[in-house]
Design a protein around this motif. Structure first.
Motif, PDB file in Angstrom:
ATOM      1  N   ARG A 138      36.208  52.459 -31.129  1.00  0.00           N
ATOM      2  CA  ARG A 138      35.504  51.563 -32.029  1.00  0.00           C
ATOM      3  C   ARG A 138      35.708  50.092 -31.689  1.00  0.00           C
ATOM      4  O   ARG A 138      36.779  49.705 -31.236  1.00  0.00           O
ATOM      5  CB  ARG A 138      35.984  51.798 -33.466  1.00  0.00           C
ATOM      6  CG  ARG A 138      34.941  52.552 -34.289  1.00  0.00           C
ATOM      7  CD  ARG A 138      35.304  52.498 -35.747  1.00  0.00           C
ATOM      8  NE  ARG A 138      36.590  53.164 -35.951  1.00  0.00           N
ATOM      9  CZ  ARG A 138      37.368  52.935 -37.009  1.00  0.00           C
ATOM     10  NH1 ARG A 138      36.999  52.067 -37.923  1.00  0.00           N
ATOM     11  NH2 ARG A 138      38.506  53.584 -37.147  1.00  0.00           N
ATOM     12  N   GLU A 139      34.711  49.282 -31.953  1.00  0.00           N
ATOM     13  CA  GLU A 139      34.835  47.833 -31.801  1.00  0.00           C
ATOM     14  C   GLU A 139      35.762  47.290 -32.886  1.00  0.00           C
ATOM     15  O   GLU A 139      35.465  47.376 -34.071  1.00  0.00           O
ATOM     16  CB  GLU A 139      33.452  47.164 -31.957  1.00  0.00           C
ATOM     17  CG  GLU A 139      32.541  47.292 -30.766  1.00  0.00           C
ATOM     18  CD  GLU A 139      33.061  46.536 -29.546  1.00  0.00           C
ATOM     19  OE1 GLU A 139      33.854  45.590 -29.738  1.00  0.00           O
ATOM     20  OE2 GLU A 139      32.704  46.915 -28.411  1.00  0.00           O
ATOM     21  N   MET A 140      36.834  46.775 -32.493  1.00  0.00           N
ATOM     22  CA  MET A 140      37.692  46.041 -33.442  1.00  0.00           C
ATOM     23  C   MET A 140      38.648  45.184 -32.630  1.00  0.00           C
ATOM     24  O   MET A 140      38.751  45.339 -31.415  1.00  0.00           O
ATOM     25  CB  MET A 140      38.454  46.984 -34.374  1.00  0.00           C
ATOM     26  CG  MET A 140      39.278  48.040 -33.687  1.00  0.00           C
ATOM     27  SD  MET A 140      40.364  48.895 -34.842  1.00  0.00           S
ATOM     28  CE  MET A 140      39.343  50.245 -35.377  1.00  0.00           C
ATOM     29  N   ASN A 141      39.322  44.293 -33.325  1.00  0.00           N
ATOM     30  CA  ASN A 141      40.263  43.420 -32.626  1.00  0.00           C
ATOM     31  C   ASN A 141      41.197  44.262 -31.744  1.00  0.00           C
ATOM     32  O   ASN A 141      41.831  45.200 -32.212  1.00  0.00           O
ATOM     33  CB  ASN A 141      41.074  42.629 -33.668  1.00  0.00           C
ATOM     34  CG  ASN A 141      42.020  41.657 -33.009  1.00  0.00           C
ATOM     35  OD1 ASN A 141      42.878  42.053 -32.240  1.00  0.00           O
ATOM     36  ND2 ASN A 141      41.815  40.381 -33.308  1.00  0.00           N
ATOM     37  N   ALA A 182      41.877  57.908 -35.196  1.00  0.00           N
ATOM     38  CA  ALA A 182      41.982  56.640 -35.932  1.00  0.00           C
ATOM     39  C   ALA A 182      41.213  55.506 -35.277  1.00  0.00           C
ATOM     40  O   ALA A 182      40.823  54.543 -35.939  1.00  0.00           O
ATOM     41  CB  ALA A 182      43.450  56.244 -36.094  1.00  0.00           C
ATOM     42  N   ILE A 183      40.994  55.629 -33.991  1.00  0.00           N
ATOM     43  CA  ILE A 183      40.341  54.507 -33.305  1.00  0.00           C
ATOM     44  C   ILE A 183      39.048  54.862 -32.592  1.00  0.00           C
ATOM     45  O   ILE A 183      38.309  53.976 -32.174  1.00  0.00           O
ATOM     46  CB  ILE A 183      41.298  53.856 -32.267  1.00  0.00           C
ATOM     47  CG1 ILE A 183      41.714  54.869 -31.216  1.00  0.00           C
ATOM     48  CG2 ILE A 183      42.500  53.243 -32.957  1.00  0.00           C
ATOM     49  CD1 ILE A 183      42.414  54.228 -30.025  1.00  0.00           C
ATOM     50  N   LYS A 184      38.774  56.158 -32.450  1.00  0.00           N
ATOM     51  CA  LYS A 184      37.553  56.499 -31.711  1.00  0.00           C
ATOM     52  C   LYS A 184      36.327  56.219 -32.593  1.00  0.00           C
ATOM     53  O   LYS A 184      36.436  56.009 -33.806  1.00  0.00           O
ATOM     54  CB  LYS A 184      37.582  57.960 -31.273  1.00  0.00           C
ATOM     55  CG  LYS A 184      37.247  58.935 -32.359  1.00  0.00           C
ATOM     56  CD  LYS A 184      36.797  60.275 -31.803  1.00  0.00           C
ATOM     57  CE  LYS A 184      36.409  61.156 -32.994  1.00  0.00           C
ATOM     58  NZ  LYS A 184      35.687  62.350 -32.626  1.00  0.00           N
ATOM     59  N   ILE A 185      35.185  56.185 -31.926  1.00  0.00           N
ATOM     60  CA  ILE A 185      33.944  55.922 -32.660  1.00  0.00           C
ATOM     61  C   ILE A 185      33.705  56.998 -33.714  1.00  0.00           C
ATOM     62  O   ILE A 185      33.792  58.166 -33.450  1.00  0.00           O
ATOM     63  CB  ILE A 185      32.734  55.943 -31.670  1.00  0.00           C
ATOM     64  CG1 ILE A 185      32.788  54.749 -30.713  1.00  0.00           C
ATOM     65  CG2 ILE A 185      31.399  55.961 -32.426  1.00  0.00           C
ATOM     66  CD1 ILE A 185      32.225  53.465 -31.271  1.00  0.00           C
TER      67      ILE A 185
END
Lengths: 185, 185, 185, 185
Positions: A138-141, A182-185
DNA sequence: CATGAATGAGGGTTCATTCAT
DNA sequence: AATGAATGAACCCTCATTCAT
């Protein structure tokens, strides 16, 4: 026969049990079976001793995690590899991971050493970044994304170290899966 | 204004800046603008002072998080509510959350106080457990599941406190989403 | 070149610069480029080292002053000779005279060595005594008379060593004259 | 009741007997009948304590010597007055004069304090200078001239303190006379 | 209740000395 | 004879705690 090592190990042992707070030199001397002046042949003072310990453990973990790392694997495999290695390190060297966990934010560790970029961590950052570029993560900081993954796995490890539950193959797999989700799209 | 409060606040301030390690009573007296003997009218010794601080901050956080909590909401809403409140607390009381973070595993805090079950946490456990029963949350060790969620969010907060990134509405939403994905089926 | 000499010279150098107070064996070893154990082949301990240094310097000065001394000269010539030689010694060996000056009353130098009668001094006493007998030098306590002369000249030398003024031929002559006037009838 | 004074006096006593070299804090505490921490309420460290002692003694001597000083007296009377007062001070406060004598050139006393101009000494310098102008005192370097006089009298005092001879009225008169003769035309 | 001077146990550190090499 | 790592007693100093005011 390795007085330096003796001292470092004694220090780690004591910090694990009693906390940096209450570890005195007297205890270290006794535990390491070494004369009181001997420490000063290897370390200029207590702070330097603890910082040196921090550095050595950091290097040890770094080397352990990077061992057998294969750059050519798929992104997901590399991701899993890292987390698995961290879990293994925690299981094999509980004192060391606990020390890093507890004091990596302590002002007692000099800022210079505390903030020294760890090559292993940089490699991990690269994986995350690559994943975001490929549209898998995912796009995030970026920093926050890393914080999520490492915070999650270390928290699980901490729970294990505090005897809240076992940490076998199954649990490790579940945790890694959680990290990924937790972080994948 | 209450000397007791003055002392506790001075203690928190100093620990935040210098670490428990190097906070002495002399510094506390000076910072709190209080005579050296005065502390002993309120706390029997230094350890008790720190433990009392720990307890008060714990209560404060607990009350803050539970405020406006609606038992009758859906499980997912309640889950989000808790995490959001924790993030808000961290933003509003950075020193307090940092203190809890740093010393909740320190041997300096008495085991008794450290392990005292926090009602708020119990409520959170209940939510997770209920989620597993309903087949919304993955089957895994309950404690580990909690560790995953709290570890994740606190790690993100820690990153924010260390100035690694901002923690606005967007980031909070992303983090909560990550928490949920990390444990849902 | 003799290690013993190296050690003694290093000690003198260091004492001159830093004062006996802060001269440690570690510094001496380093300065003399000698192993730490080596000293003990020559001196039993630090006190003995310093006392030995004192003795050697005392002997050196004594020999220097007595050199070319002519017993058959007139009393006044012999008097001048001694004082001139002391001034010359001070100019040529400032560290040595400074050391003697500073520590000849220190309890660190053993009483036995400190009070050992120096032949040169005895010779000087004899001159004074003879002068009194001949009615050239005033009647006063012999010891005090010597104290007047030596104190005066050493004080002038001390001023020179502290860079208060130069000590050329003129000044030496003036000082010797002062000495003589101070005690003659 | 005057712990500060107790500590300073104990320090002076011990230095007199054993020399600065071997005076430890432990000895000072014991001798002053004071807790070990108490010193630090008055002096930041050992060096400061000794320097403070030096300053106080210097002031004491200065005040003592200047007492009853009459500016309007003849030059010779003023000259005698000063020397007499110094001798009296030495007789009345042997420890203090000995301390000043021994450590006024020690690197342990901070340069700043050591070189602080003493008003009393300046007054004495003025007398000498005036004498030279009037043609009563020989032309020579002013500093050297002072060094001659002070060195002479202090040397006599030192001899007295070392029990080489008594220092009664007669001896004092003789010494002052010597001082005068040593520098007059 | 409030104070702060006084305390002394115990902290980190130094340094003269020893001894195996 | 020469070395220097190892030693531990003793150093200076800190700091939690007490108690008379």
């Amino acid at each position: 026969m390795g007085k330096r090592e003796d001292i470092l190990m004694a220090t780690l042992d004591l910090i694990t049990v009693e906390g940096l707070q209450s570890v005195t030199f007297a205890k270290i001397f006794k535990h390491a079976k070494v004369g009181s002046g001997t420490v000063y042949n290897y370390f200029n003072n207590k702070e330097e001793l603890v910082n040196e310990l921090y550095k050595e453990i950091g290097t040890h973990m770094s080397n352990f995690v990077i061992e057998n790392y294969d750059v050519n694997e798929t992104l997901y495999e590399k991701f899993k590899f890292f987390l698995k290695k961290m879990a293994e390190f925690a299981i094999n060297y509980p004192k060391e991971i606990q020390f890093l966990e507890n004091y990596s934010h302590s002002p007692y560790i000099s800022e210079e050493i505390r903030n020294k970029p760890v090559p292993t961590m940089n490699e991990f950052f690269t994986i995350i970044l690559e994943g975001q570029k490929q549209g898998i993560i995912r796009e995030m900081n970026l920093m926050m994304c890393c914080q999520i993954v490492t915070g999650l796995i270390l928290s699980v490890i901490r729970g294990f170290l505090n005897n809240k539950y076992p940490l076998g193959e199954v649990e490790i797999q579940q945790t890694i899966e959680s990290c990924w989700k937790a972080i994948k799209i």
